[in-house]
Enzyme design. Structure first.
Site, PDB file in Angstrom:
ATOM      1  N   HIS A  76     169.879 -24.732 -10.644  1.00 40.67           N
ATOM      2  CA  HIS A  76     170.450 -23.389 -10.445  1.00 40.67           C
ATOM      3  C   HIS A  76     169.955 -22.807  -9.128  1.00 40.67           C
ATOM      4  O   HIS A  76     168.795 -22.999  -8.760  1.00 40.67           O
ATOM      5  CB  HIS A  76     169.997 -22.447 -11.572  1.00 40.67           C
ATOM      6  CG  HIS A  76     170.628 -22.726 -12.894  1.00 40.67           C
ATOM      7  ND1 HIS A  76     170.380 -21.960 -14.002  1.00 40.67           N
ATOM      8  CD2 HIS A  76     171.497 -23.702 -13.296  1.00 40.67           C
ATOM      9  CE1 HIS A  76     171.072 -22.430 -15.035  1.00 40.67           C
ATOM     10  NE2 HIS A  76     171.750 -23.491 -14.627  1.00 40.67           N
ATOM     11  N   TYR A 205     169.263 -11.917 -16.984  1.00 38.72           N
ATOM     12  CA  TYR A 205     168.205 -10.994 -17.433  1.00 38.72           C
ATOM     13  C   TYR A 205     168.836  -9.617 -17.587  1.00 38.72           C
ATOM     14  O   TYR A 205     169.419  -9.096 -16.645  1.00 38.72           O
ATOM     15  CB  TYR A 205     167.089 -10.903 -16.387  1.00 38.72           C
ATOM     16  CG  TYR A 205     166.193 -12.110 -16.263  1.00 38.72           C
ATOM     17  CD1 TYR A 205     166.607 -13.253 -15.591  1.00 38.72           C
ATOM     18  CD2 TYR A 205     164.909 -12.105 -16.811  1.00 38.72           C
ATOM     19  CE1 TYR A 205     165.770 -14.357 -15.465  1.00 38.72           C
ATOM     20  CE2 TYR A 205     164.064 -13.200 -16.690  1.00 38.72           C
ATOM     21  CZ  TYR A 205     164.509 -14.328 -16.022  1.00 38.72           C
ATOM     22  OH  TYR A 205     163.680 -15.419 -15.900  1.00 38.72           O
ATOM     23  N   PRO A 296     156.326 -14.350 -20.204  1.00 42.01           N
ATOM     24  CA  PRO A 296     157.316 -15.361 -19.781  1.00 42.01           C
ATOM     25  C   PRO A 296     158.479 -14.803 -18.953  1.00 42.01           C
ATOM     26  O   PRO A 296     159.328 -15.550 -18.505  1.00 42.01           O
ATOM     27  CB  PRO A 296     157.813 -15.955 -21.096  1.00 42.01           C
ATOM     28  CG  PRO A 296     157.464 -14.962 -22.137  1.00 42.01           C
ATOM     29  CD  PRO A 296     156.284 -14.197 -21.651  1.00 42.01           C
ATOM     30  N   LYS A 300     156.821 -18.504 -15.480  1.00 41.05           N
ATOM     31  CA  LYS A 300     155.748 -19.033 -14.633  1.00 41.05           C
ATOM     32  C   LYS A 300     154.692 -19.864 -15.352  1.00 41.05           C
ATOM     33  O   LYS A 300     153.980 -20.635 -14.708  1.00 41.05           O
ATOM     34  CB  LYS A 300     155.042 -17.856 -13.936  1.00 41.05           C
ATOM     35  CG  LYS A 300     155.912 -17.185 -12.898  1.00 41.05           C
ATOM     36  CD  LYS A 300     156.258 -18.131 -11.781  1.00 41.05           C
ATOM     37  CE  LYS A 300     157.416 -17.626 -10.939  1.00 41.05           C
ATOM     38  NZ  LYS A 300     158.130 -18.720 -10.282  1.00 41.05           N
ATOM     39  N   TYR A 388     160.376 -16.272  -7.599  1.00 46.03           N
ATOM     40  CA  TYR A 388     160.991 -16.950  -8.755  1.00 46.03           C
ATOM     41  C   TYR A 388     161.084 -18.461  -8.533  1.00 46.03           C
ATOM     42  O   TYR A 388     160.761 -19.233  -9.430  1.00 46.03           O
ATOM     43  CB  TYR A 388     162.384 -16.374  -9.038  1.00 46.03           C
ATOM     44  CG  TYR A 388     162.850 -16.646 -10.453  1.00 46.03           C
ATOM     45  CD1 TYR A 388     163.370 -17.880 -10.812  1.00 46.03           C
ATOM     46  CD2 TYR A 388     162.742 -15.681 -11.445  1.00 46.03           C
ATOM     47  CE1 TYR A 388     163.770 -18.153 -12.115  1.00 46.03           C
ATOM     48  CE2 TYR A 388     163.149 -15.930 -12.747  1.00 46.03           C
ATOM     49  CZ  TYR A 388     163.665 -17.174 -13.066  1.00 46.03           C
ATOM     50  OH  TYR A 388     164.058 -17.432 -14.364  1.00 46.03           O
TER      51      TYR A 388
HETATM   52  P1  FAS Z   1     149.461 -25.864 -23.551  1.00 50.35           P
HETATM   53  O1  FAS Z   1     149.114 -24.803 -24.555  1.00 50.35           O
HETATM   54  O2  FAS Z   1     150.890 -26.203 -23.313  1.00 50.35           O
HETATM   55  O3  FAS Z   1     148.733 -27.240 -23.953  1.00 50.35           O
HETATM   56  C1  FAS Z   1     147.423 -27.228 -24.478  1.00 50.35           C
HETATM   57  C2  FAS Z   1     147.305 -28.455 -25.361  1.00 50.35           C
HETATM   58  O4  FAS Z   1     145.946 -28.534 -25.834  1.00 50.35           O
HETATM   59  C3  FAS Z   1     148.197 -28.368 -26.595  1.00 50.35           C
HETATM   60  O5  FAS Z   1     148.950 -29.552 -26.738  1.00 50.35           O
HETATM   61  C4  FAS Z   1     147.220 -28.158 -27.735  1.00 50.35           C
HETATM   62  O6  FAS Z   1     147.661 -28.776 -28.931  1.00 50.35           O
HETATM   63  C5  FAS Z   1     145.966 -28.840 -27.198  1.00 50.35           C
HETATM   64  N1  FAS Z   1     144.729 -28.338 -27.800  1.00 50.35           N
HETATM   65  C6  FAS Z   1     144.415 -27.068 -28.114  1.00 50.35           C
HETATM   66  N2  FAS Z   1     143.180 -27.016 -28.653  1.00 50.35           N
HETATM   67  C7  FAS Z   1     142.700 -28.298 -28.674  1.00 50.35           C
HETATM   68  C8  FAS Z   1     141.493 -28.890 -29.106  1.00 50.35           C
HETATM   69  N3  FAS Z   1     140.541 -28.148 -29.641  1.00 50.35           N
HETATM   70  N4  FAS Z   1     141.340 -30.224 -28.988  1.00 50.35           N
HETATM   71  C9  FAS Z   1     142.333 -30.980 -28.431  1.00 50.35           C
HETATM   72  N5  FAS Z   1     143.509 -30.481 -28.006  1.00 50.35           N
HETATM   73  C10 FAS Z   1     143.682 -29.144 -28.122  1.00 50.35           C
HETATM   74  N6  FAS Z   1     156.175 -20.539 -20.145  1.00 50.35           N
HETATM   75  C11 FAS Z   1     157.273 -20.427 -19.357  1.00 50.35           C
HETATM   76  O7  FAS Z   1     157.164 -20.637 -18.150  1.00 50.35           O
HETATM   77  N7  FAS Z   1     158.495 -20.072 -19.910  1.00 50.35           N
HETATM   78  C12 FAS Z   1     158.654 -19.874 -21.257  1.00 50.35           C
HETATM   79  O8  FAS Z   1     159.741 -19.579 -21.720  1.00 50.35           O
HETATM   80  C13 FAS Z   1     157.536 -20.010 -22.104  1.00 50.35           C
HETATM   81  N8  FAS Z   1     157.676 -19.853 -23.468  1.00 50.35           N
HETATM   82  C14 FAS Z   1     156.561 -19.991 -24.268  1.00 50.35           C
HETATM   83  C15 FAS Z   1     156.648 -19.843 -25.680  1.00 50.35           C
HETATM   84  C16 FAS Z   1     155.513 -19.979 -26.483  1.00 50.35           C
HETATM   85  C17 FAS Z   1     155.631 -19.824 -27.982  1.00 50.35           C
HETATM   86  C18 FAS Z   1     154.258 -20.234 -25.895  1.00 50.35           C
HETATM   87  C19 FAS Z   1     153.007 -20.322 -26.747  1.00 50.35           C
HETATM   88  C20 FAS Z   1     154.156 -20.390 -24.511  1.00 50.35           C
HETATM   89  C21 FAS Z   1     155.307 -20.277 -23.692  1.00 50.35           C
HETATM   90  N9  FAS Z   1     155.244 -20.450 -22.305  1.00 50.35           N
HETATM   91  C22 FAS Z   1     156.315 -20.338 -21.494  1.00 50.35           C
HETATM   92  C23 FAS Z   1     154.019 -20.750 -21.665  1.00 50.35           C
HETATM   93  C24 FAS Z   1     153.753 -22.234 -21.808  1.00 50.35           C
HETATM   94  O9  FAS Z   1     154.850 -22.964 -21.358  1.00 50.35           O
HETATM   95  C25 FAS Z   1     152.458 -22.518 -21.117  1.00 50.35           C
HETATM   96  O10 FAS Z   1     152.320 -21.798 -19.912  1.00 50.35           O
HETATM   97  C26 FAS Z   1     152.243 -23.978 -20.842  1.00 50.35           C
HETATM   98  O11 FAS Z   1     152.455 -24.691 -22.027  1.00 50.35           O
HETATM   99  C27 FAS Z   1     150.808 -24.125 -20.318  1.00 50.35           C
HETATM  100  O12 FAS Z   1     150.485 -25.460 -20.346  1.00 50.35           O
HETATM  101  P2  FAS Z   1     148.987 -25.914 -20.694  1.00 50.35           P
HETATM  102  O13 FAS Z   1     148.039 -25.116 -19.894  1.00 50.35           O
HETATM  103  O14 FAS Z   1     148.987 -27.382 -20.605  1.00 50.35           O
HETATM  104  O15 FAS Z   1     148.722 -25.419 -22.199  1.00 50.35           O
HETATM  105  C1  PHB Z   2     163.556 -20.357 -21.004  1.00 48.47           C
HETATM  106  O1  PHB Z   2     164.582 -20.971 -20.692  1.00 48.47           O
HETATM  107  O2  PHB Z   2     162.884 -20.631 -22.022  1.00 48.47           O
HETATM  108  C2  PHB Z   2     163.091 -19.203 -20.138  1.00 48.47           C
HETATM  109  C3  PHB Z   2     163.739 -18.954 -18.944  1.00 48.47           C
HETATM  110  C4  PHB Z   2     163.307 -17.905 -18.145  1.00 48.47           C
HETATM  111  C5  PHB Z   2     162.250 -17.123 -18.568  1.00 48.47           C
HETATM  112  C6  PHB Z   2     161.592 -17.377 -19.776  1.00 48.47           C
HETATM  113  C7  PHB Z   2     162.025 -18.421 -20.566  1.00 48.47           C
HETATM  114  O3  PHB Z   2     161.833 -16.071 -17.794  1.00 48.47           O
END
Ligand code: FAS
Ligand code: PHB
Length: 394
Positions: A76, A205, A296, A300, A388
């Protein structure tokens, strides 16, 4: 009886931060062991982020894990800001000299990374229990864990805490070392995954009297939609019809129709801005959500996690190649410069587009003026666009 293992870098967490770090280190000839407490299936099916910055796309391609992303990802070159029932496109291509974003689900990125790790003999251990970290305030740190009824101890040179916001690494740092910066927002996002072709070519948005809404997607057949809700919203009070009714209201625009479809997944995500300083202590380096959380709205979180481990992999490569620790010593300050700029942008997008319970009429008019300015000033829309698509890596 404890089984001893040895590696150069011990990594806790097989999310984006942990797996990208492990593969980057492999490409530099540096060994690592990743310990993950969830199953591989759980991690690869968890619905999370969807937007990849240009820099993230370039990195994954250079790492040799971008083939499926290139084939299936949706490129995009803009987004739409919708308010007062009218849409305003922010043209990334025009404003950033040709940069864009790629829509490719986080769990697909993890699937690609896991396959690459396995294909190159990587040690990614899933479903481990009782993970703990020790002696990281000196040069012989250890990770202990339990798997299949046996106890293990991994001796390593460094530990990367890639275990997310609820992990064990950040809390393992002695009290008094870390400074926390935290802002919890008075709302959350109700998100759905629907079997419905996206009703727009690019992300939309929306700022609406009833609250924020976002139209995103995963494929030409799967929509990803969010609407602002109470932070403690009970998802059981939101049957599918109510969700679609609310989305139709918030996205309403002349001549435009939101396509419905079966909802495959729904959930509520709280929203906060969080940073710890410093992001390192002794031989322990925090990366990704273990060190920071962004709302979110700016898409980022995933990208910032990958930016952190890009810095860490470069620093570890310099150390193992030359013995020079300077980049390692600068890891936290290098990452935090980007972290705080990304925090600012994510906070700004969130504060511009959401309704706040404590707002007054002045705040509402200020928000509408902000949206008017961003969509009519080239300078303001360039600022949104360059953030962005992703700020340049330092
Ligand atoms: P992560 O949380 O992805 O990974 C950490 C890993 O460590 C997990 O697999 C976990 O199981 C593991 N772990 C935890 N404790 C442990 C332990 N004690 N022992 C061993 N392993 C352990 N970001 C966006 O940019 N856009 C979005 O739309 C978006 N939506 C999200 C929705 C939700 C519900 C959540 C919770 C986050 C969202 N995020 C979004 C943010 C998300 O994408 C994070 O920024 C991204 O996963 C960060 O990656 P990590 O730092 O690797 O952490
Ligand atoms: C998504 O596609 O999950 C998404 C896209 C843009 C955002 C947050 C989430 O700002």
């Amino acid at each position: 009886m404890q089984i001893s293992q040895r590696t150069q870098v011990g990594i806790v967490g097989a999310g984006p931060a942990g797996l990208v770090l492990s593969h980057l280190l492999h490409l530099h000839g540096i060994e690592s062991i990743v310990v993950e407490n969830r199953s591989r299936q759980y991690v690869e099916e968890r619905v999370r982020a969807g937007v990849l910055e240009q820099g993230t796309v370039n990195l994954l391609t250079e790492m040799g894990v971008g083939e499926r992303m290139k084939a299936e990802g949706l490129v995009h070159y803009g987004i739409e800001l919708r308010f007062g029932g009218r849409g305003h496109r922010i043209d990334f291509h025009e404003l950033t000299g040709g940069k864009g974003i790629t829509i490719y689900a986080q769990n697909e990125v993890l699937r690609d990374l896991n396959n690459a790790r396995i294909a190159t003999g990587g040690q990614v251990l899933f479903e481990v229990e009782n993970v703990s970290i020790h002696d990281f305030d000196d040069t012989r740190p250890k990770i202990r864990y339990r798997k299949d009824g046996a106890d293990y101890e991994v001796s390593c040179d460094f530990i990367a805490g890639c275990d997310g916001f609820h992990g064990i690494c950040r809390p393992s740092i002695p009290a008094g070392v870390l400074t926390e910066y935290d802002r919890v927002y008075p709302f959350g996002w109700l998100g759905i995954l629907a079997e419905a072709p996206p009703s727009a070519e690019e992300l939309v948005y929306t700022y609406h009297d009833r609250g924020f809404a976002l139209l995103s997607m995963r494929t030409p057949h799967i929509s990803r939609l969010y609407l602002q809700c109470k932070p403690d919203e009970n998802i059981d009070h939101w049957e599918d019809e109510r969700i679609w009714r609310e989305l139709h209201t918030r996205f309403a625009s002349d001549g435009w129709k939101l396509t419905e479809g079966p909802i495959l997944q729904k959930g509520v995500t709280g929203m906060r801005s969080f940073v710890v300083e410093p992001m390192q202590y002794g031989s322990l380096f925090l990366a990704g959500d273990s060190a920071h959380i962004v709302p979110p709205t700016g898409a980022k979180g995933l990208n910032l996690a990958i930016a952190d481990v890009t810095v860490l992999a470069r620093a570890l490569h310099r150390f193992y190649a030359t013995g020079n620790r300077s980049l390692l010593d600068q890891y936290s300050s290098t990452c935090l410069r980007r972290v705080w700029k990304v925090q600012r942008f994510s906070w700004w997008m969130t504060s511009m587009l959401h309704r706040f319970p404590d707002e007054n009429p002045f705040d509402r008019r200020r928000q509408l003026a902000e949206l008017d300015y961003v969509t009519t000033s080239r300078a303001a829309s360039t600022s949104l666009a360059e953030n962005y698509v992703g700020l340049p890596m330092e």
